[in-house]
Structures are given as structure tokens and as C-alpha cells.
Design a protein around this motif. Structure first.
Motif, PDB file in Angstrom:
ATOM      1  N   LYS A  16       1.283  -6.809  -6.211  1.00 37.83           N
ATOM      2  CA  LYS A  16       1.447  -6.105  -4.944  1.00 37.83           C
ATOM      3  C   LYS A  16       1.404  -7.004  -3.712  1.00 37.83           C
ATOM      4  CE  LYS A  16       1.512  -2.159  -4.527  1.00 37.83           C
ATOM      5  NZ  LYS A  16       2.633  -1.190  -4.490  1.00 37.83           N
ATOM      6  N   ASP A  17       0.768  -8.140  -3.816  1.00 38.57           N
ATOM      7  CA  ASP A  17       0.534  -8.971  -2.635  1.00 38.57           C
ATOM      8  C   ASP A  17       1.746  -9.856  -2.351  1.00 38.57           C
ATOM      9  OD1 ASP A  17      -0.460 -10.701  -0.646  1.00 38.57           O
ATOM     10  OD2 ASP A  17      -2.499 -10.394  -1.382  1.00 38.57           O
ATOM     11  N   PRO A  18       2.304  -9.813  -1.121  1.00 28.61           N
ATOM     12  CA  PRO A  18       3.450 -10.674  -0.764  1.00 28.61           C
ATOM     13  C   PRO A  18       3.149 -12.161  -0.879  1.00 28.61           C
ATOM     14  CG  PRO A  18       3.152  -8.921   0.855  1.00 28.61           C
ATOM     15  CD  PRO A  18       1.948  -8.888  -0.045  1.00 28.61           C
ATOM     16  N   ALA A  19       1.875 -12.519  -0.951  1.00 31.27           N
ATOM     17  CA  ALA A  19       1.537 -13.934  -1.116  1.00 31.27           C
ATOM     18  C   ALA A  19       1.926 -14.439  -2.505  1.00 31.27           C
ATOM     19  CB  ALA A  19       0.042 -14.145  -0.893  1.00 31.27           C
ATOM     20  N   TYR A  20       2.097 -13.531  -3.457  1.00 32.17           N
ATOM     21  CA  TYR A  20       2.437 -13.901  -4.837  1.00 32.17           C
ATOM     22  C   TYR A  20       3.879 -13.559  -5.191  1.00 32.17           C
ATOM     23  CZ  TYR A  20      -2.593 -14.522  -5.550  1.00 32.17           C
ATOM     24  OH  TYR A  20      -3.885 -14.941  -5.451  1.00 32.17           O
ATOM     25  N   ILE A  21       4.387 -12.456  -4.661  1.00 27.29           N
ATOM     26  CA  ILE A  21       5.727 -12.006  -5.031  1.00 27.29           C
ATOM     27  C   ILE A  21       6.495 -11.598  -3.786  1.00 27.29           C
ATOM     28  CG2 ILE A  21       5.155 -11.220  -7.364  1.00 27.29           C
ATOM     29  CD1 ILE A  21       4.893  -8.413  -6.224  1.00 27.29           C
ATOM     30  N   GLU A  22       7.825 -11.577  -3.915  1.00 27.73           N
ATOM     31  CA  GLU A  22       8.661 -11.208  -2.765  1.00 27.73           C
ATOM     32  C   GLU A  22       8.702  -9.703  -2.565  1.00 27.73           C
ATOM     33  OE1 GLU A  22      13.137 -12.145  -1.012  1.00 27.73           O
ATOM     34  OE2 GLU A  22      12.580 -12.790  -3.042  1.00 27.73           O
ATOM     35  N   TYR A  23       8.773  -8.955  -3.680  1.00 28.23           N
ATOM     36  CA  TYR A  23       8.833  -7.510  -3.600  1.00 28.23           C
ATOM     37  C   TYR A  23       7.648  -6.902  -4.337  1.00 28.23           C
ATOM     38  CZ  TYR A  23      13.661  -8.253  -2.176  1.00 28.23           C
ATOM     39  OH  TYR A  23      14.789  -8.664  -1.514  1.00 28.23           O
ATOM     40  N   PRO A  24       6.790  -6.125  -3.648  1.00 28.29           N
ATOM     41  CA  PRO A  24       5.674  -5.453  -4.335  1.00 28.29           C
ATOM     42  C   PRO A  24       6.191  -4.506  -5.413  1.00 28.29           C
ATOM     43  CG  PRO A  24       5.391  -5.381  -1.955  1.00 28.29           C
ATOM     44  CD  PRO A  24       6.780  -5.888  -2.204  1.00 28.29           C
ATOM     45  N   LYS A  25       5.517  -4.507  -6.547  1.00 30.14           N
ATOM     46  CA  LYS A  25       5.927  -3.657  -7.657  1.00 30.14           C
ATOM     47  C   LYS A  25       5.575  -2.195  -7.373  1.00 30.14           C
ATOM     48  CE  LYS A  25       7.503  -7.098 -10.000  1.00 30.14           C
ATOM     49  NZ  LYS A  25       8.959  -7.254 -10.174  1.00 30.14           N
TER      50      LYS A  25
END
Length: 244
Positions: A62-71
Motif C-alpha cells: 500500500k505504501d508509495p515508498a515501496y510501490i507505484e500503485y497501491p494494491k
């Protein structure tokens, strides 16, 4: 699944602890998502050990720090604590986007009975239609981490709305899906206006040219007439001289 929490009050685990209590708010945060119900208690040692694992799991999805689009995933903490202070202790270590039921909400016990939760920690995973995908995903989360979400997504036939990457639009200037039609329409109209303008301009130019040519012809005609009159006058003078 949304029906499970309609007419209920969900609280966001942020600084202000905002309440979501309208149908629109509940649908907006739960619709078309996989829902995780986290049953736990601050007194349980296993729960305390599992909270950092679950928190990392949720952040990586969920965190934009890890992924581009939150699941498309929501997590609700269902407290089985004995006091509100204990509940706050657990929430303090969970992600700020986690939801929870207020401590004085009796619906917490109803959910515990509904999903037959006997041991904690328990993570019940629900499909968007409300059916149970996993009665307890604690071991899956500990073993596979965020990778197990792919299996849930496939099993739930969940459709990702954010399937198109930003770079696919880098060379496009379209603001809406109807822009190509609009641009074609206006381009066609502009072309028609241009053609009409060119025709009018061309007709005016030809008319002016005709007028110029007409004026030139008249001048030429007057010049020829003047020369003829001069010749006639000269002939008359010569005849007069002969007669004299």
C-alpha cells in the motif's frame, strides 16, 4: 463485503482518527478490494510478534515508498483487547492506513463469532463479494510475505484498475478519451472554413484582376482613339494646304 460494514463506523488509524460512517465513504474504501480482518490482542505475545510482520506486509502493498500503485487491499483491525488502552497500543504500531472499529462497538464480538475466531492472531481474508478466501492467513503472510497477495488476487479474480503505466502516455497529449474525435471534428471544420476563405479570397482577387485588366483595356482603347483623331486632323490640314 461492503455490506459487512454498511451502517457501521470505521475509524482510520491516522493522527485525527477520522471516522468513515457514510455509505459512500465505506464503499469508496472497501469496494472491489480484498479485505483482511486482523483479530488480535495486545496481551497476546504471538500477536505482538506478528504485528511488525503484518505491518511490513501491508506497507509493501500500500505504501508509495515501496510501490507505484497501491494494491486493492484493505486491512481492518478487530480488537479483542480488554481495554481501550490495549487497543491503542496495537494501533500505534500499525500502518496509518489501517482501519479499525471503536473499542465500544459491540460489532467486534459479532465478527469474532461470525468468522469463528478462537485463536489470535487471526487474519481472515475476504474476496470483494464477501466470501472467505482464507480463514486464517497468518502462516501464509509469515512464509510468503507480500507475494501471497498475487495468489489472493488471482483467486478473487480481482481486476487491477491501474494496469497502464505512466510512460505509455509520455508522448500523448490527450486529456480525455473523446479528444481524438473532438480534434478530428474541429480539424475538419477548420479545414472547411479555410477552404471557404480561400475560395472567397481567390474570387475577390480574380475580380480585382479583371477590373485591373478592364481598366487597362479602356486606357488602351482611349490611347488608340486619340492617335486616330490626331491622324485625321493632320490629313485635314494637308488637304487645306493643297487647296490653297
Amino acid at each position: 463485503m461492503v455490506d459487512l460494514f454498511l451502517n457501521r463506523v470505521l475509524v482510520e488509524n491516522n493522527w485525527d482518527q477520522d471516522e468513515l460512517n457514510t455509505e459512500r465513504e465505506i464503499c469508496g474504501i472497501l469496494e472491489n478490494r480484498i479485505l483482511m480482518l486482523f483479530f488480535a490482542s495486545a496481551e497476546c505475545e504471538k500477536c505482538r510478534d506478528f504485528v511488525p510482520v503484518l505491518n511490513d506486509f501491508f506497507k509493501r502493498l500500500k505504501d508509495p515508498a515501496y510501490i507505484e500503485y497501491p494494491k486493492l487491499l484493505s486491512l481492518i483491525y478487530i480488537s479483542l483487547d480488554q481495554s481501550e488502552e490495549q487497543q491503542e497500543r496495537v494501533l500505534k504500531n500499525l500502518h496509518k492506513r489501517v482501519l479499525f472499529l471503536a473499542f465500544d462497538d459491540p460489532y467486534r464480538k459479532e465478527l469474532q463469532t461470525m468468522f469463528k475466531v478462537k485463536d489470535v492472531p487471526t487474519v481472515v481474508v475476504l474476496r470483494p463479494d464477501g466470501s472467505t478466501l482464507s480463514p486464517n492467513a497468518v502462516q501464509d503472510i509469515c512464509r510468503s510475505g507480500s507475494d501471497c497477495f498475487c495468489n489472493w488476487q488471482e483467486s478473487a479474480e480481482l481486476i487491477e484498475r491501474s494496469f497502464m503505466l505512466n510512460e505509455e502516455f509520455d508522448n500523448l497529449n490527450l486529456r480525455t478519451a473523446t479528444d481524438p474525435v473532438k480534434r478530428l471534428k474541429y480539424k475538419t471544420e477548420d479545414d472547411k472554413r479555410k477552404k471557404r476563405w480561400w475560395k472567397l479570397w481567390g474570387a475577390g482577387k480574380n475580380a480585382n484582376k479583371g477590373e485591373e485588366e478592364g481598366d487597362g483595356g479602356w486606357d488602351s482603347f482611349k490611347e488608340k482613339g486619340g492617335r486616330q483623331r490626331n491622324m485625321e486632323e493632320k490629313m485635314k490640314e494637308r488637304m487645306k494646304q493643297k487647296n490653297v
